[in-house]
Design an enzyme around this catalytic site. Structure first.
Site, mmCIF file in Angstrom:
data_model
loop_
_atom_site.group_PDB
_atom_site.id
_atom_site.type_symbol
_atom_site.label_atom_id
_atom_site.label_comp_id
_atom_site.label_asym_id
_atom_site.label_seq_id
_atom_site.Cartn_x
_atom_site.Cartn_y
_atom_site.Cartn_z
ATOM 1 N N GLU A 115 0.857 -1.196 0.000
ATOM 2 C CA GLU A 115 0.000 0.000 0.000
ATOM 3 C C GLU A 115 0.898 1.253 0.000
ATOM 4 O O GLU A 115 1.987 1.233 0.585
ATOM 5 C CB GLU A 115 -0.827 -0.059 1.305
ATOM 6 C CG GLU A 115 -1.744 1.106 1.584
ATOM 7 C CD GLU A 115 -2.436 0.931 2.961
ATOM 8 O OE1 GLU A 115 -2.018 0.066 3.762
ATOM 9 O OE2 GLU A 115 -3.409 1.667 3.206
ATOM 10 N N LYS B 121 -9.561 2.187 -1.608
ATOM 11 C CA LYS B 121 -9.700 1.439 -0.346
ATOM 12 C C LYS B 121 -11.072 1.667 0.307
ATOM 13 O O LYS B 121 -11.445 2.800 0.621
ATOM 14 C CB LYS B 121 -8.573 1.858 0.605
ATOM 15 C CG LYS B 121 -8.482 1.053 1.890
ATOM 16 C CD LYS B 121 -7.240 1.490 2.675
ATOM 17 C CE LYS B 121 -7.024 0.666 3.924
ATOM 18 N NZ LYS B 121 -5.791 1.082 4.642
ATOM 19 N N CYS C 109 -4.927 -3.404 2.438
ATOM 20 C CA CYS C 109 -4.659 -3.504 3.875
ATOM 21 C C CYS C 109 -5.892 -3.811 4.737
ATOM 22 O O CYS C 109 -6.380 -4.920 4.731
ATOM 23 C CB CYS C 109 -3.940 -2.246 4.345
ATOM 24 S SG CYS C 109 -2.917 -2.594 5.810
ATOM 25 N N VAL D 23 -0.012 -2.643 10.501
ATOM 26 C CA VAL D 23 0.620 -2.266 11.770
ATOM 27 C C VAL D 23 0.208 -3.217 12.896
ATOM 28 O O VAL D 23 0.880 -3.286 13.922
ATOM 29 C CB VAL D 23 0.293 -0.804 12.154
ATOM 30 C CG1 VAL D 23 0.911 0.149 11.151
ATOM 31 C CG2 VAL D 23 -1.205 -0.552 12.241
ATOM 32 N N MET D 24 -0.885 -3.928 12.703
ATOM 33 C CA MET D 24 -1.299 -4.926 13.700
ATOM 34 C C MET D 24 -0.712 -6.287 13.281
ATOM 35 O O MET D 24 -0.385 -6.494 12.118
ATOM 36 C CB MET D 24 -2.826 -4.997 13.777
ATOM 37 C CG MET D 24 -3.444 -3.702 14.282
ATOM 38 S SD MET D 24 -5.199 -3.856 14.678
ATOM 39 C CE MET D 24 -5.927 -4.123 13.070
HETATM 40 C C1 ACM Z 1 -3.852 -0.254 7.225
HETATM 41 O O1 ACM Z 1 -4.969 -0.380 6.733
HETATM 42 N N1 ACM Z 1 -2.879 0.365 6.590
HETATM 43 C C2 ACM Z 1 -3.555 -0.820 8.543
#
Ligand code: ACM
Length: 260
Positions: A38, A108, A141, A168-169
């Site tokens: 991303e 997104k 993501c 990030v998770m």
């Molecule tokens: C994300 O959607 N970049 C965690």
């Protein structure tokens, strides 16, 4: 089809350098389909919508043109995430470009955390594109957290889902086991590495890009903290077999009348 996962560590706002690096990584490893993260050539942590708009690029402009050119040169598909400049504001977008000059565009759907202050919510819905007999879906993501995202792409006929990520998770790489199994699709999650701390909040990206088969096998599992490109072969016909046994079919056995 040989699928390559590319994971990079973009320097914030250094678009040209980041693009050069991505194209070098692509060149380093022959494949038929490259999946990139991303926002792969700008970095992630924009301070405001205005700042995102400054670094956003039009879908038909020169920056995206470098990916179109690379797709032709390498006779390969390239999926990548980027900030899209649109008249109404920036989108967190992704695209697949093909060697014959076509593209699939996606914005997104499920914005994560402070992205809601930065980007407009995606309005394209989920779609697929076909190349060399393989049907490819596209997601970005946090979309993974909503099972409807990959389900929609599977129901539309995707054999593989290109998933451009800045995770990030720590959950997605493991959760892909279930997402792949429950949809009988390949999932190619390309995730960036490194950290950013631009707005007083440090975020660290979890790397560890994965390619998971329709049977939950981890065909690729990249390192967590270094840039890398790795390749594995996929067979779309494995994804098209939705029969689980002599009695069960993943799609025919759905009972949508009980799902609302
Ligand atoms: C994300 O959607 N970049 C965690």
């Amino acid at each position: 089809m040989r699928v390559a996962l590319v994971q990079n560590d973009p320097a914030f706002a250094k678009t040209d350098n980041n693009l050069d690096r991505l194209l070098t990584l692509i060149e380093s490893t022959p494949a038929d389909f490259y999946v990139l993260p991303e926002l792969c050539f700008t970095g992630y942590q924009f301070a405001s919508r205005e700042e995102a708009n400054r670094y956003a690029v039009p879908s038909d402009g020169a920056v995206i043109g470098r990916f179109r050119q690379a797709a032709k040169e390498h006779n390969a598909l390239i999926a990548f995430g980027y900030p899209e400049k649109a008249p109404e504001g920036p989108y967190n977008a992704a695209m697949i470009v093909t060697p014959d000059g076509r593209d699939l565009r996606y914005r997104k759907t499920h914005l994560f955390y402070r992205e809601k202050d930065i980007f407009l919510p995606g309005d394209t819905g989920f779609d697929i594109i076909e190349w060399a007999g393989v049907r490819i879906g596209l997601a970005v993501c946090f979309d993974w957290f909503f099972p409807e995202s990959f389900r929609t792409l599977a129901l539309k006929g995707a054999d593989i889902i290109a998933h451009c990520a800045n995770l990030v998770m720590p959950y997605c790489q493991q959760a892909n086991f279930t997402r792949a199994l429950e949809n009988r699709v390949y999932i190619a999650t390309a995730n960036r590495i490194g950290s950013e701390e631009r707005t007083g909040e440090k975020i660290t990206f979890t790397g560890g890009s994965v390619l998971v088969s329709p049977h939950g096998e981890y065909l690729l599992s990249l390192p967590k903290e270094t840039e890398a490109v790795e390749v594995a072969e996929i067979d779309p016909f494995i994804a098209r077999e939705k029969r689980i046994n002599d009695f069960n079919d993943l799609f025919a056995d759905r009972r949508p009348e009980y799902y609302s």
